[in-house]
Design an enzyme around this catalytic site. Structure first.
Site, PDB file in Angstrom:
ATOM      1  CB  SER A   1      -0.971   0.019   1.176  1.00 17.86           C
ATOM      2  OG  SER A   1      -0.300   0.246   2.383  1.00 17.86           O
TER       3      SER A   1
ATOM      4  CE  LYS B   1      -3.318   1.828   4.610  1.00 21.56           C
ATOM      5  NZ  LYS B   1      -3.096   1.044   3.428  1.00 21.56           N
TER       6      LYS B   1
END
Length: 195
Positions: free
Chosen positions: A64, A100
């Site tokens: 990610s 993130k």
């Protein structure tokens, strides 16, 4: 004076002094060794506490955050409660540590257009760390306001990242964030601060 049978004669004085010196040296060596081991144990314990409380070290798994962070990279963060747009944070989600990028803080309005461009409070944000923009996996309605005490996060690999665009993950409570990622320490060829 008669010698008794079975009794050994006393060793010379030099041998006795040498043996006493050897025993004294052994005591000094053992004392120094014990002191060194105790010091190393204390230093290791303090280092572990500092790492756990202030400077978490983590290993990256997943895609990610590619291409900026890759699987098996080892990164170091710092504990903090304030995050700016573009800061990478790590947090627990379903007993897994996720990485993130913070896009917006509490009270900010977020909007993502069909082409993947991200706007915060009506302003297009500069994201030099994203190679391929994508609308991605999204089931929230825009414009979206970040709730109090939370941050809106996105992965750098926008096409595959499951992040705040999905109600499965949603916004992240600031209290759940382990730290802000600052430095890659492995592999050695890529060591340095993270953009």
């Amino acid at each position: 004076m008669s010698k008794r049978k079975g009794r050994r004669p006393l060793p010379p004085l030099e041998e006795i002094e040498a043996e006493l010196q050897r025993l004294q040296n052994r005591k000094t060596y053992n004392r120094a060794l014990r002191s060194t081991v105790y010091t190393l144990v204390v230093v290791a314990a303090v280092a572990v506490l500092v790492a756990m409380l202030y400077l978490p070290v983590m290993k990256v798994s997943g895609t990610s955050m590619e291409p900026n962070l890759n699987t098996d990279d080892i990164i170091m963060g710092v504990k903090t409660g304030t995050f700016g747009t573009g800061d990478i944070c790590c947090f627990y989600y379903n007993n897994k540590l996720l990485l993130k990028r913070v896009i917006a803080n509490a009270g900010d309005w977020v909007e993502i257009d069909e082409d993947g461009y991200v706007y915060v409070n009506g302003t297009l944000i500069d994201e030099p760390y994203v190679q391929d923009l994508s609308y991605g996996i999204c089931d929230i309605t825009y414009p979206y306001q970040v709730p109090d005490g939370q941050v809106f996060v996105l992965g750098d690999n926008r096409a595959t990242s499951v992040d705040s665009r999905s109600s499965v993950v949603g916004c992240i409570d600031v209290d759940e964030i382990v730290g802000k990622v600052l430095l890659r320490i492995w592999p050695l060829k890529d060591i340095g601060f993270i953009q």
